[in-house]
Enzyme design. Structure first.
Site, PDB file in Angstrom:
ATOM      1  N   HIS A 111      -9.377  35.307  -1.603  1.00 10.21           N
ATOM      2  CA  HIS A 111     -10.600  34.265  -1.522  1.00 10.21           C
ATOM      3  C   HIS A 111     -11.570  34.298  -3.273  1.00 10.21           C
ATOM      4  O   HIS A 111     -11.671  35.439  -3.490  1.00 10.21           O
ATOM      5  CB  HIS A 111     -11.246  35.429  -0.996  1.00 10.21           C
ATOM      6  CG  HIS A 111     -12.705  34.584  -0.009  1.00 10.21           C
ATOM      7  ND1 HIS A 111     -12.776  33.255   0.623  1.00 10.21           N
ATOM      8  CD2 HIS A 111     -13.564  35.985  -1.276  1.00 10.21           C
ATOM      9  CE1 HIS A 111     -14.071  33.582   0.666  1.00 10.21           C
ATOM     10  NE2 HIS A 111     -14.764  34.768  -0.172  1.00 10.21           N
ATOM     11  N   ALA A 126       0.580  -1.291   0.002  1.00  9.41           N
ATOM     12  CA  ALA A 126       0.823   0.095   0.092  1.00  9.41           C
ATOM     13  C   ALA A 126       1.037   1.228  -0.181  1.00  9.41           C
ATOM     14  O   ALA A 126       0.686   2.015   0.976  1.00  9.41           O
ATOM     15  CB  ALA A 126      -0.755  -0.003   0.967  1.00  9.41           C
ATOM     16  N   VAL A 172       2.784   4.019  -2.375  1.00  8.14           N
ATOM     17  CA  VAL A 172       2.971   5.515  -3.905  1.00  8.14           C
ATOM     18  C   VAL A 172       1.914   4.470  -5.217  1.00  8.14           C
ATOM     19  O   VAL A 172       0.767   5.173  -5.321  1.00  8.14           O
ATOM     20  CB  VAL A 172       4.161   5.972  -3.716  1.00  8.14           C
ATOM     21  CG1 VAL A 172       3.401   7.411  -5.072  1.00  8.14           C
ATOM     22  CG2 VAL A 172       4.712   6.904  -2.852  1.00  8.14           C
ATOM     23  N   ILE A 173       2.656   3.693  -5.213  1.00  8.71           N
ATOM     24  CA  ILE A 173       1.992   3.067  -6.933  1.00  8.71           C
ATOM     25  C   ILE A 173       0.785   1.926  -6.216  1.00  8.71           C
ATOM     26  O   ILE A 173      -0.107   2.297  -6.931  1.00  8.71           O
ATOM     27  CB  ILE A 173       3.043   2.161  -7.176  1.00  8.71           C
ATOM     28  CG1 ILE A 173       4.084   2.800  -7.525  1.00  8.71           C
ATOM     29  CG2 ILE A 173       2.126   1.360  -8.547  1.00  8.71           C
ATOM     30  CD1 ILE A 173       4.986   2.330  -8.502  1.00  8.71           C
TER      31      ILE A 173
HETATM   32  P1  NAI Z   1       6.346   2.233  -1.987  1.00  9.76           P
HETATM   33  O1  NAI Z   1       8.117   1.753  -0.844  1.00  9.76           O
HETATM   34  O2  NAI Z   1       6.079   3.329  -1.633  1.00  9.76           O
HETATM   35  O3  NAI Z   1       5.642   1.743  -1.171  1.00  9.76           O
HETATM   36  C1  NAI Z   1       6.159   0.108  -1.249  1.00  9.76           C
HETATM   37  C2  NAI Z   1       5.463  -0.425   0.536  1.00  9.76           C
HETATM   38  O4  NAI Z   1       4.806  -2.099  -0.121  1.00  9.76           O
HETATM   39  C3  NAI Z   1       5.108  -0.133   1.584  1.00  9.76           C
HETATM   40  O5  NAI Z   1       3.963   0.169   2.547  1.00  9.76           O
HETATM   41  C4  NAI Z   1       6.066  -1.564   2.216  1.00  9.76           C
HETATM   42  O6  NAI Z   1       5.814  -2.167   3.253  1.00  9.76           O
HETATM   43  C5  NAI Z   1       5.144  -2.791   1.239  1.00  9.76           C
HETATM   44  N1  NAI Z   1       5.645  -4.354   1.018  1.00  9.76           N
HETATM   45  C6  NAI Z   1       6.999  -4.676   1.221  1.00  9.76           C
HETATM   46  N2  NAI Z   1       7.158  -5.332   1.338  1.00  9.76           N
HETATM   47  C7  NAI Z   1       6.007  -6.070   1.270  1.00  9.76           C
HETATM   48  C8  NAI Z   1       5.588  -7.218   1.216  1.00  9.76           C
HETATM   49  N3  NAI Z   1       6.515  -8.404   0.851  1.00  9.76           N
HETATM   50  N4  NAI Z   1       4.366  -7.632   1.617  1.00  9.76           N
HETATM   51  C9  NAI Z   1       3.642  -6.704   2.469  1.00  9.76           C
HETATM   52  N5  NAI Z   1       3.491  -5.192   1.128  1.00  9.76           N
HETATM   53  C10 NAI Z   1       4.804  -4.983   1.122  1.00  9.76           C
HETATM   54  O7  NAI Z   1       6.722   1.807  -3.341  1.00  9.76           O
HETATM   55  P2  NAI Z   1       5.562   1.571  -4.674  1.00  9.76           P
HETATM   56  O8  NAI Z   1       4.877   2.221  -4.302  1.00  9.76           O
HETATM   57  O9  NAI Z   1       6.161   0.932  -5.615  1.00  9.76           O
HETATM   58  O10 NAI Z   1       6.532   2.650  -5.123  1.00  9.76           O
HETATM   59  C11 NAI Z   1       8.465   3.029  -5.770  1.00  9.76           C
HETATM   60  C12 NAI Z   1       8.640   3.986  -5.808  1.00  9.76           C
HETATM   61  O11 NAI Z   1       8.251   4.888  -6.543  1.00  9.76           O
HETATM   62  C13 NAI Z   1       8.696   5.088  -4.466  1.00  9.76           C
HETATM   63  O12 NAI Z   1       9.486   4.994  -3.973  1.00  9.76           O
HETATM   64  C14 NAI Z   1       7.670   6.405  -5.116  1.00  9.76           C
HETATM   65  O13 NAI Z   1       8.871   7.746  -4.697  1.00  9.76           O
HETATM   66  C15 NAI Z   1       8.265   5.954  -6.946  1.00  9.76           C
HETATM   67  N6  NAI Z   1       7.013   6.947  -6.940  1.00  9.76           N
HETATM   68  C16 NAI Z   1       6.431   7.806  -6.788  1.00  9.76           C
HETATM   69  C17 NAI Z   1       5.140   8.974  -7.241  1.00  9.76           C
HETATM   70  C18 NAI Z   1       4.890   9.829  -6.860  1.00  9.76           C
HETATM   71  O14 NAI Z   1       5.373  11.649  -7.224  1.00  9.76           O
HETATM   72  N7  NAI Z   1       3.523  10.085  -6.855  1.00  9.76           N
HETATM   73  C19 NAI Z   1       4.607   7.687  -8.118  1.00  9.76           C
HETATM   74  C20 NAI Z   1       4.919   6.503  -8.115  1.00  9.76           C
HETATM   75  C21 NAI Z   1       5.998   5.612  -7.372  1.00  9.76           C
END
Ligand code: NAI
Length: 475
Positions: free
Chosen positions: A452, A190, A192-193
């Protein structure tokens, strides 16, 4: 046989960090080359990296399409607008997204041309002696020598050993390209992606179950922000389950079986598609030939100092493949800073004022420290918040959800953080970024005239609330 070409700067990677570095270096009069291996959906070279091809830009296109669709069913009625049942043409929605990607990746190629950045399309490997050997897509090899080489190789999705990517189990790339709305979508992580792409398909009608390993939701965000966001996502139908340890997956005829344990014991869900979004890793495998002297840390990130220098003469590294948040705009700033340092200018990145945005509905954004961090660090602070429910513009838009919180030092009043959840907070957070960059106080922000009616009044009143003088709520 490979010939060798000479440059002042050779950039490996044409993503957000790399293309900023290349363009800025060229603007500063340095003879610059940029190497990029990526191909677009049409099989042709596509600059712009993950962000433009399969990240920020395409996901925002789908977030916007799905938001329009969701609003038809959930917000239009409040405005008195009625219509027959809304429908969604997923293929058309995805084609629109692909068109936007093509426009922007082509835009970078045009900017390279305009700035006289030489583009080389293929995989670049750093050799000893500041040489980048490029295996071009046509099979030929070329060697580029740079007085300076900037590594901007980006990142790749982390694959779980028991959930290999394929037709049914996908990463962000696959989840941007479903040809129809999956009936049941599972998401591991859960973050960002997971939240952004989970929202897209949830809004379009998928039943979305998100399995998060940690016991807390959005642990990096301010706890009150995370609480409001969790409540709203639940109302929207996102089923977010915390403290889930996923142990296995099996693709069967009836869907993907996902096995996990939580505090109640062993569980199983069956979904049509499974998005794995458990973080990303530096894309540095095979990037460095033996003997370059450039170090990778145990997780594969290129080791750099505060100025993105690797410690090897003329070799720098920036963006997702080095420490710090994996955010396109962090890479932009590092790219510009390194190009300026190479040109003898005082390039600098302030890592304390990098904004975070999650483009869900409501949007989530923050800059600086959370209350939890300030408490842990023993920093005395005051807090002021203001709800969008008391902001005329937000109510007029039928989006009165969320709040803005300003955190200021208890003694100096200097702003230490701003945390927002609500409409368009991806834009509003920059009031916090700017205030912090100029070392502003809550009182400074409170005394700045805000239009405003506008959503920015929530920021204004939150700054006033720090000193218990918000006008539009009881303090
Ligand atoms: P993330 O680091 O945001 O979230 C990964 C989540 O997966 C964490 O909550 C973690 O606790 C959980 N997790 C890890 N291993 C797990 C497991 N085995 N089982 C269940 N939960 C688990 O990584 P995400 O969403 O893959 O995004 C990657 C990167 O891309 C991020 O570091 C983010 O900065 C970047 N990104 C930024 C965006 C934005 O700025 N809006 C949009 C999309 C990506």
């Amino acid at each position: 046989m490979s010939d060798q070409q000479q440059f002042d700067v050779v950039v490996i990677g044409g993503g957000p960090a790399g293309y900023h570095a290349a363009i800025r270096a060229a603007q500063l009069g340095l003879k610059t080359a940029c190497v990029d291996a990526a191909l677009g959906k049409d099989g042709k070279p596509a600059l712009g990296g993950t962000c433009l091809r399969v990240g920020c830009i395409p996901s925002k296109a789908l977030l916007d399409s799905s938001r329009q669709f969701w609003n038809m069913g959930h917000i239009f009625g409040e405005h008195g607008i009625g219509f027959d049942k809304p429908s969604i043409d997923v293929k058309k929605m995805v084609a629109r997204k692909d068109g936007i990607v093509k426009q922007f990746t082509g835009g970078i190629a045009a900017l390279f041309k305009a700035n006289k950045v030489a583009a080389f399309y293929g995989y670049g490997q750093l050799q000893p002696g500041n040489i980048v050997r490029v295996k071009q897509h046509d099979g030929s090899e070329v060697e580029l020598h740079g007085t300076n080489v900037i590594i901007a190789a980006g990142s790749d999705s982390i694959e779980l050993p028991f959930a290999k990517f394929g037709e049914h189990i996908v990463d962000n790339v696959g989840a941007l390209d479903f040809d129809k709305v999956p009936k049941r979508l599972g998401v591991i992580g859960a973050g960002v992606i997971g939240l952004e792409l989970g929202s897209v398909w949830n809004r379009l009608g998928a039943q979305v179950t998100v399995l998060e390993g940690l016991p807390n939701f959005l642990a990096a965000a301010d706890a009150e922000v995370a609480k409001v966001a969790a409540r709203e996502f639940k109302k929207q139908g996102l089923d977010i389950r915390l403290g889930c340890k996923v142990s296995n997956t099996e693709v069967k005829k009836d869907g993907v079986h996902v096995f996990y344990t939580d505090d109640k014991g062993e569980q199983e869900i069956v979904v049509d598609k499974l998005l794995v979004s458990v973080g990303r890793r530096a894309a540095t495998k095979g990037l460095l030939a033996d003997g370059t002297g450039v170090q990778l840390d145990p997780r594969g990130f290129v080791v750099v100092d505060d100025h993105c220098h690797t410690g090897v003469d003329g070799i720098w590294a920036i963006g997702d493949c080095v420490r710090g948040p994996m955010l396109a705009h962090k890479g932009f700033e590092e790219g510009i800073a390194v190009a300026e340092l190479i040109a003898g200018l005082p390039g600098h990145v302030n890592y304390d004022t990098i904004p975070w945005v999650i483009y869900t509905e409501p949007e989530i954004a923050w800059v600086g420290k959370t209350e939890e961090q300030l408490k842990a660090e023993g920093i005395p602070y005051k807090s002021g918040s203001f709800p969008f429910a008391a902001v005329g513009r937000a109510v007029a838009m039928a989006e009165p959800i969320g709040f803005v919180k300003v955190l200021a030092h208890a003694d100096t009043d200097r702003i230490l953080g701003m945390h927002l959840v609500g409409p368009n907070v991806s834009e509003l957070v920059h009031e916090g970024v700017l205030s912090m960059e100029f070392k502003g106080s809550a009182d400074d922000l409170a005394r700045i005239c805000h239009a405003h009616p506008s959503l920015s009044e929530a920021v204004h009143d939150a700054a006033m609330a720090v000193h218990k003088r918000a006008i539009h709520k009881a303090n």
